[in-house]
Design an enzyme around this catalytic site. Sequence first.
Site, PDB file in Angstrom:
ATOM      1  N   GLY A  94     -30.736  -4.837   7.662  1.00 16.98           N
ATOM      2  CA  GLY A  94     -30.723  -3.253   6.925  1.00 16.98           C
ATOM      3  C   GLY A  94     -29.470  -2.733   6.431  1.00 16.98           C
ATOM      4  N   PHE A 130     -28.717  -5.715  18.672  1.00 16.61           N
ATOM      5  CA  PHE A 130     -29.601  -6.264  19.890  1.00 16.61           C
ATOM      6  C   PHE A 130     -30.519  -7.265  19.194  1.00 16.61           C
ATOM      7  CE2 PHE A 130     -32.486  -4.781  23.408  1.00 16.61           C
ATOM      8  CZ  PHE A 130     -31.714  -5.413  24.224  1.00 16.61           C
ATOM      9  N   TYR A 161     -41.948  12.605   8.387  1.00 15.68           N
ATOM     10  CA  TYR A 161     -40.437  12.343   8.666  1.00 15.68           C
ATOM     11  C   TYR A 161     -39.693  13.424   8.741  1.00 15.68           C
ATOM     12  CZ  TYR A 161     -36.468   9.383   8.582  1.00 15.68           C
ATOM     13  OH  TYR A 161     -35.269   8.525   9.164  1.00 15.68           O
ATOM     14  N   LYS A 212     -32.652  13.324  13.205  1.00 19.41           N
ATOM     15  CA  LYS A 212     -31.664  13.315  12.068  1.00 19.41           C
ATOM     16  C   LYS A 212     -30.948  14.710  12.031  1.00 19.41           C
ATOM     17  CE  LYS A 212     -32.362   9.078  10.797  1.00 19.41           C
ATOM     18  NZ  LYS A 212     -31.545   8.140  11.366  1.00 19.41           N
ATOM     19  N   THR A 264     -37.342  -2.017   5.446  1.00 21.57           N
ATOM     20  CA  THR A 264     -36.389  -2.732   6.717  1.00 21.57           C
ATOM     21  C   THR A 264     -37.415  -3.019   7.846  1.00 21.57           C
ATOM     22  OG1 THR A 264     -35.650  -0.778   7.674  1.00 21.57           O
ATOM     23  CG2 THR A 264     -34.411  -1.598   6.018  1.00 21.57           C
TER      24      THR A 264
END
Length: 396
Positions: free
Chosen positions: A52, A74, A235, A244, A275
């Site tokens: 991504g 990871f 979101y 965020k 993604t």
Amino acid sequence: MIVKPKIRGFICITSHPDGCAANVQEQIDYVKSQPKVENGPKSVLVIGSSAGYGLASRIVPAFSSGANTLGLFFEKPGTEKRTGSAGWYNTAAFEKAATEEGLFAKSLNGDAFSHDLKKQAIDIIQKEMGKIDLVVYSLASPRRTDPDTGETYSSVLKTTGGDYTNKTLNTDKGEVSEVTIGAATEEEIENTIKVMGGEDWELWMNALADADVLADGVKTVAYSYIGPELTWPIYTDGTIGQAKKDLEKSCSKLNDKLSALNGEAYVSVNKALVTQASSAIPVVPLYISILYKEMKAKGLHEGCIEQIQRLFSDRLYSGDPQLDDASRIRIDDWEMRDDIQAAVAESWKKISNENFTDLADFQGYQDEFLRLFGFGIDGVDYEAETDPETAPASLA
Ligand code: NAD
């Protein structure tokens, strides 16, 4: 091994080593086709570098300004019998290409939230890289273990108000239906902030500063998303949006801290893209499919690599990052253009299971989803044997 896609819900459990390599090479070729980023970084740490936005943030400095890079992620290595995860193969291809250009490229596979990975990264920087002039923080993770207490927190994708019902796309079945997303508890909101907020970004920057491995004038950037009002309940106003907001608070603290080094911290608001992380969010894949149709029709569509190339050339290293009134970089500017958003809103009202292939670029969504795992890429022979044990040279 001959590898075919095996999709389970919103993930593909196989990935193709040669397809991932071709995908990385396409991104490298794109960067090389662009003007070099003037005064770009030379020594870069990317946290979340295997897929991504983070992968693109490793490719751009390496192939645009000849940066040495340390990448952290990871991912699952492949074995003789099972393919590894796409990020593992992406990194194998990145390291090979970077090394062939004479660039330093090492990677660490482990939990970036842990103290141990921070120590290992600092060790490599001190011994092999000198000081770092850019730190990109691009983690997307469903859970985080607090490195001090050992407690594990899980993030949730919920609203912070009441129930929210809207249209969604079942990307596996190719069906538009309705989904109702429930409200998070206070604890779930706090936990999501703990996972996807700014705490770990600050821990990284503090650890790097304490180890004296940050160069004078260092920059750091972490990624965020805002999007249109129709996705706000899930979101921006949802649990992930609270995390965020926390990232933005951390950014401001980091700016204070880095001023001693003439450094700068940024939150960059990026475009909605397919993604592995975004395909797990309800409602968003349908929005992305409509958005792609409108942006492609107007010649404005970008993928991760085009977004990050523009972030570096026109914002981070242009001398004018063009911050919004909340001090954020906005490379979601084309997504958020009035004409694009008006067209998306119009389609959103009308879209249903009967007409979504006309109103949305579902084919584009699916193609891009498969590409994340190295499938459907021109020039790759999917009937040929490929080696699932392909590994990044620095981790082989
Ligand atoms: P992605 O799933 O493609 O990549 C996530 C990266 O994080 C991978 O490299 C993965 O290996 C790494 N990672 C996850 N957990 C880890 C751990 N514990 N330790 C080390 N590495 C770990 O995600 P993405 O969509 O590129 O998201 C990156 C950032 O960009 C996120 O902050 C996301 O919110 C933001 N963003 C995404 C979009 C979008 O539409 N995809 C839009 C704007 C902003």
